[in-house]
Design an enzyme around this catalytic site. Structure first.
Site, PDB file in Angstrom:
ATOM      1  N   SER B 181      45.657  49.667  39.989  1.00  0.00           N
ATOM      2  CA  SER B 181      46.046  48.459  39.698  1.00  0.00           C
ATOM      3  C   SER B 181      47.455  48.217  40.089  1.00  0.00           C
ATOM      4  O   SER B 181      47.807  48.687  41.199  1.00  0.00           O
ATOM      5  CB  SER B 181      45.875  48.104  37.943  1.00  0.00           C
ATOM      6  OG  SER B 181      46.002  46.950  38.061  1.00  0.00           O
ATOM      7  N   ARG B 250      47.624  38.283  26.885  1.00  0.00           N
ATOM      8  CA  ARG B 250      46.950  39.500  26.902  1.00  0.00           C
ATOM      9  C   ARG B 250      45.109  39.337  26.843  1.00  0.00           C
ATOM     10  O   ARG B 250      44.447  40.033  27.504  1.00  0.00           O
ATOM     11  CB  ARG B 250      47.071  40.542  25.862  1.00  0.00           C
ATOM     12  CG  ARG B 250      46.517  41.685  25.532  1.00  0.00           C
ATOM     13  CD  ARG B 250      46.553  42.775  26.835  1.00  0.00           C
ATOM     14  NE  ARG B 250      46.044  44.073  26.305  1.00  0.00           N
ATOM     15  CZ  ARG B 250      46.144  45.025  27.254  1.00  0.00           C
ATOM     16  NH1 ARG B 250      46.888  44.908  28.612  1.00  0.00           N
ATOM     17  NH2 ARG B 250      45.829  46.128  27.203  1.00  0.00           N
ATOM     18  N   ASP B 345      34.909  45.267  40.088  1.00  0.00           N
ATOM     19  CA  ASP B 345      36.150  44.877  39.906  1.00  0.00           C
ATOM     20  C   ASP B 345      36.342  43.399  40.670  1.00  0.00           C
ATOM     21  O   ASP B 345      36.374  43.660  41.705  1.00  0.00           O
ATOM     22  CB  ASP B 345      37.131  45.907  40.439  1.00  0.00           C
ATOM     23  CG  ASP B 345      38.659  45.720  40.002  1.00  0.00           C
ATOM     24  OD1 ASP B 345      38.877  44.674  39.707  1.00  0.00           O
ATOM     25  OD2 ASP B 345      39.401  46.628  40.364  1.00  0.00           O
ATOM     26  N   HIS B 378      37.505  45.987  36.620  1.00  0.00           N
ATOM     27  CA  HIS B 378      38.827  46.472  36.739  1.00  0.00           C
ATOM     28  C   HIS B 378      39.162  48.073  35.882  1.00  0.00           C
ATOM     29  O   HIS B 378      39.885  48.849  36.513  1.00  0.00           O
ATOM     30  CB  HIS B 378      39.995  45.432  36.792  1.00  0.00           C
ATOM     31  CG  HIS B 378      41.475  45.845  37.148  1.00  0.00           C
ATOM     32  ND1 HIS B 378      41.452  46.153  38.408  1.00  0.00           N
ATOM     33  CD2 HIS B 378      42.495  46.063  36.500  1.00  0.00           C
ATOM     34  CE1 HIS B 378      42.825  46.545  38.707  1.00  0.00           C
ATOM     35  NE2 HIS B 378      43.424  46.375  37.428  1.00  0.00           N
ATOM     36  N   ASP B 379      39.002  47.712  34.726  1.00  0.00           N
ATOM     37  CA  ASP B 379      39.138  48.877  33.753  1.00  0.00           C
ATOM     38  C   ASP B 379      38.543  50.334  34.292  1.00  0.00           C
ATOM     39  O   ASP B 379      38.770  51.538  33.533  1.00  0.00           O
ATOM     40  CB  ASP B 379      38.798  48.559  32.370  1.00  0.00           C
ATOM     41  CG  ASP B 379      39.796  48.056  31.514  1.00  0.00           C
ATOM     42  OD1 ASP B 379      41.132  47.912  32.121  1.00  0.00           O
ATOM     43  OD2 ASP B 379      39.677  47.616  30.368  1.00  0.00           O
TER      44      ASP B 379
END
Lengths: 623, 623
Positions: B181, B250, B345, B378-379
């Site tokens: 990232s 967040r 992602d 993405h994680d």
């Protein structure tokens, strides 16, 4: 407010009477000047019972109408609006009005929803903030706005109030109910809740339930409003409104309405008015500025309380939860359906539309489906007015003209690409006539790769069959819709799991098996859903093929296999013997095998695997 | 704070000395107890010049190290963290610490980044809020926190400070720099900014620039913070912090870190603790509760000011803008690259990773690429530690052992599916030996569909060629990486536009042309990038095929064409004559044509189109 606008059907001024459209304002070629009407549908003394168990009264509704209800009363079309929409679909409110209604490109004389033909109604839904009773209306118990004391409303409640409006307007039955996004949820609810009232249902860019990601986006938006210090439990009337929170909610929403590729094309990394970074926290990327502008203009026209209630209604909408399964949800609908999705919509995806289609097909309902190619994302239902308008025009026409048409009307189609070579080959089919002769009258038929629906339409006309089609090409799907044939746009290799075993008397796979990636898998799926499967294909073992390979040592090219080795859409080559062998392996009964010569329908009796150029099989399997 | 931790290299206690890992806490099988170190890198009197033009001093940096620097000093691995990460990568801070570092599954003895082998360093980046100087540090000019007076920092500034840390620690060169990232952006910046310092670069789940959609999400998050009444220009120290705004930021971010399918699987429409809707605005869907929890825990450990500055640094990162083009950006890098993306992602997409790969390949750099199959979004770079760890272990091993290995080490691979039938066929190739003999020593070779890299590895060993591979299968890509071969995971039908004309002396397409959808297009693309193109394929006009079709009337099945008509991976069938004709049509010169019999390498001279079972062509075209 109580009596305003009552009995105002057809009193709305518009330009459908043949007068040239006025030139001033943005309403040329449109419905002209329109007025929003108000009607009280629920009186204080007779409150409406809501799904949440609470009661609500009074209820006033804002609505507009365009066009004229005809004498038989069968041309009424209800439009259901989405989150930020309102009753003002088309036309302008005054000659100086610069901003026409939200679907002005779609609704008007000669447009996709033609106000010369149809009587179009749209009302602001319950919980809204543009006229209809909602959380910012005055609570009679406190004489203050409801705020968070407004009861939670559902899509079902909204539809119930819309039905009351139609009753009030004297509408006995809708020709169609049409809506996108949350409007599409209302369409689904309409068809389920009032099955006898809706002849055709057109849910666009919608879903039977929000997934976790969409709920998440809604929840964050609501959080932003509730976290705004000005929100004050919704009691902000006359004070500073929770504009910052609402703007953030809108900005989040707006990202989900566009597609990534659309945003990339529209904004990229463009800076608002400079070449260089400003090295501060001012909005500088074009996309930031755009979103902030969207947020700002939204707070000027929309109410934070309504935003909370409407998104909650969307989150709660869940036909599976309500009816046990999607299949059960659609069990009793009587409408014809045209379900439409947009390829780049990632908020309410094509897969979610497909779930609607699958459940309807599983119930043997009259359902057509198209996934319109678009890069506009979820907003495409507002923006793709050419393509969507063409489909709506054709579907409404086929629905309103009993018996439908025998001719496709793809002359209307403007978007659309030229025919694939595969389809060109299909169009020259000589096996159609033979296949038609093999189908018993009054049977049910699924035509896989149905092209423009010619075969099915002939079968409907000559043999009174009930036919459904599957086709991949958008233009050909439109042709089928014009012929009033239920057609689902899909690749047959995805399977037909929505159809129960033996759903059809006949399944037809004409000149397609050799182009499939997994012909065996598809063949077995067709054998599952059909009592008989009619398969036709070019014979690779025809003597011309054999001698070409034998004598010339080259991949054969014949009239039935006209493509070069490297550019052929055919990816598997088979002969009568090959197919016989597959049937034997799979335990499939060959009921008929009709080898055909060249372009004539005379069966070949002598050494058919050598002399037949193509072949038609009728097969079946007990499963 | 100034002198703490200076010269602390290797003083960090960890479990790499062979002691068994302590059993208490969450750090078994890990690096054990670690401490964050502090070092002052920029003294007040010598401020650092930042990219924005402002100067900053002092600068303190928090960092951790694991493992030991070896005597030659060539085993140092720098890890760059992402938005919400910190210096604490692995191990625990105390025996009672329940929460190990953020990449504990990846970094430790015997893990993907093996602390028994490598000396691993990670520092909190400039602008962060966990030790390193950032916007919540005390501004010496005011003795208050900087807040919005902190200068805008960039990824380049972060990397500059990291370099100062490594200088301070006495590191002369990095074996590798690794990050996901925003950490991956730092990796790219490292390779560009300090080309001689970085032997290998591993950017994961990253991009050379944020697209409009990602900027939009960041902008809305910043808006939420700036709109929070508690933000007060960042001067909230000792007062109520802008927790609501930061939590909303967040929550938005978190949605983008997960994939839609991952969220659906994890949460669906599950209600937190009921079967029925609560009909109010309390958080009730599991996904709402989860996000709110993520928001709440985040504000306890993170600082709103840092959130603003870090997301701005990410938004500003744009290698194309900085260097004129991506190609120019990577012109002078000297590192080997392993670029990795994750299929689901949607924040930093596989396409964005491919842009990095393409630019490196265009510069003829040593680049490998894999798009790891994952539903974590993405994680995934934090969660797919098995698959990613396997790749990192192999790539680091191949990089650190000069000369690489000749054997694949896919015994490490655990994730991975069984070989496709196509690949099984490839593995039995007999044309490899012949093709090897056709390649001149010291040439450059691209092997398209390179499998496990056997042919390329042999060519490297025997002919000293420079070889690159293209392969679709994840396990085979890993095999190539183990052999120290640059390999790009892709479907060749997507084209090779990143390679300039005539980039290779030889391009090899072995036993693949008949499986391609568009063989002509691919062939022409190979002719463009290669001086010579070596193509091999099974001969469809072999006498066994001819006679099978002639006599049996069935699609031929031979040792070279072993598949049945309906389950063959071959989708085009061609003979020597067919290929000759295509070459003639395309103006391609046939330099050599070597018809082969059965499974022996003896060329067939008599009527080759009849007697050759397969054939190898050497072709070329001047373009």
């Amino acid at each position: 407010m109580a009596e305003i606008g009552k009995n105002s059907v057809g009193h709305v001024r518009n330009s459908t009477g043949g007068e040239p459209a006025p030139k001033k304002g943005n309403f040329s070629n449109g419905v002209g000047i329109v007025q929003t009407q108000m009607v009280r549908l629920v009186e204080p003394e007779q409150p409406l019972e809501l799904e949440c168990g609470k009661r609500l009264a009074p209820i006033d509704v804002a609505y507009e109408t365009y066009g004229q209800l005809n004498e038989t009363g069968d041309n009424a079309v209800l439009i259901c609006h989405a989150l930020s929409g309102d009753a003002h679909v088309a036309g302008c409110h005054s000659p100086d009005d610069r901003k026409p209604g939200w679907w002005d490109n779609m609704v008007g004389p000669g447009k996709g929803i033609d106000t010369n033909k149809y009587f179009v109604i749209c009302s602001n839904f319950l919980g809204g903030c543009t006229g209809t009773t909602g959380p910012s209306s005055i609570n009679p118990a406190t004489q203050k706005p409801y705020g968070l004391d407004f009861p939670i409303i559902t899509i079902g409640d909204m539809v119930k109030v819309q039905k009351m409006l139609l009753d009030e307007l004297g509408i006995k039955k809708l020709l169609a109910v049409i809506g996108g996004s949350i409007g599409g949820m209302q369409v689904l609810q309409w068809a389920i809740q009032y099955p006898d009232f809706v002849k055709a249902a057109i849910p666009a860019a919608t879903t039977t339930h929000l997934g976790a990601q969409s709920i998440a986006f809604d929840a964050v938006g609501r959080n932003a409003i509730l976290a705004d210090a000005n929100f004050a439990s919704g009691q902000y009337k006359g004070k500073e409104a929770p504009d910052k929170g609402l703007a953030i909610a809108r900005m989040i929403g707006h990202i989900t309405y566009l597609s990534e590729q659309g945003m990339r094309r529209k904004f990229g990394r463009q800076l608002r008015d400079a070449d260089k970074y400003s090295y501060d926290f001012n909005s500088e990327f074009a996309v930031e500025t755009y979103l902030e502008h969207q947020g700002q203009t939204f707070v000027e026209r929309f109410d934070a309380n309504s935003y909370l209630y409407i998104t909650k209604a969307a989150d709660y909408f869940d036909l599976k939860k309500e009816y046990g399964s999607l299949r059960k949800a659609f069990e009793n609908v009587k409408s014809r359906f045209f379900v439409v999705s947009f390829a780049s919509d990632w908020l309410f995806t094509p897969e979610q539309s497909r779930a609607i289609v699958d459940a309807l097909a599983a119930n043997r309902k009259d359902v057509s489906y198209c996934d319109i190619d678009s890069s506009y994302g979820h907003d495409a239902f507002l923006l793709e007015t050419d393509a969507l308008g063409t489909f709506l025009r054709c579907f409404l026409k086929a629905t309103s003209e009993p018996g439908g048409q025998q001719q496709p009307c793809s002359r209307y189609a403007r978007s659309i690409r030229t025919l694939s070579r595969v389809e060109q080959a299909h169009r020259a089919r000589v096996d159609y006539e033979l296949i038609e002769s093999l189908v018993e009258p009054d049977s049910t038929v699924l035509d896989v790769g149905c092209g423009d629906g010619r075969l099915l339409a002939n079968l409907v006309r000559d043999k009174n069959i009930k036919g459904k089609g599957i086709e991949l090409d958008q233009e050909l799907v439109l042709d089928c819709i014009c012929r009033r044939l239920p057609v689902i746009q899909q690749d047959v290799e995805q399977g037909l799991s929505y159809y129960a075993d033996k759903s059809f008397d006949y399944v037809i796979l004409s000149q397609t098996v050799q182009t499939l990636k997994e012909p065996q898998k598809v063949f077995e799926e067709l054998l599952r859903v059909g009592r008989k499967v009619i398969v036709s294909f070019p014979n690779f073992a025809h003597w011309r093929c054999r001698t070409q390979l034998l004598l010339h040592g080259k991949a054969p090219i014949t009239s039935q296999l006209p493509f070069g080795w490297h550019d052929s859409p055919n990816v598997h080559f088979l002969s009568l013997k090959d197919f016989d062998e597959l049937c034997r392996q799979l335990g499939v009964k060959i009921e008929k095998k009709i080898p055909l010569s060249k372009r004539r329908l005379r069966p070949v009796s002598l050494v058919p695997n050598l002399f037949a150029e193509q072949v038609v099989y009728v097969t079946s399997r007990n499963t």
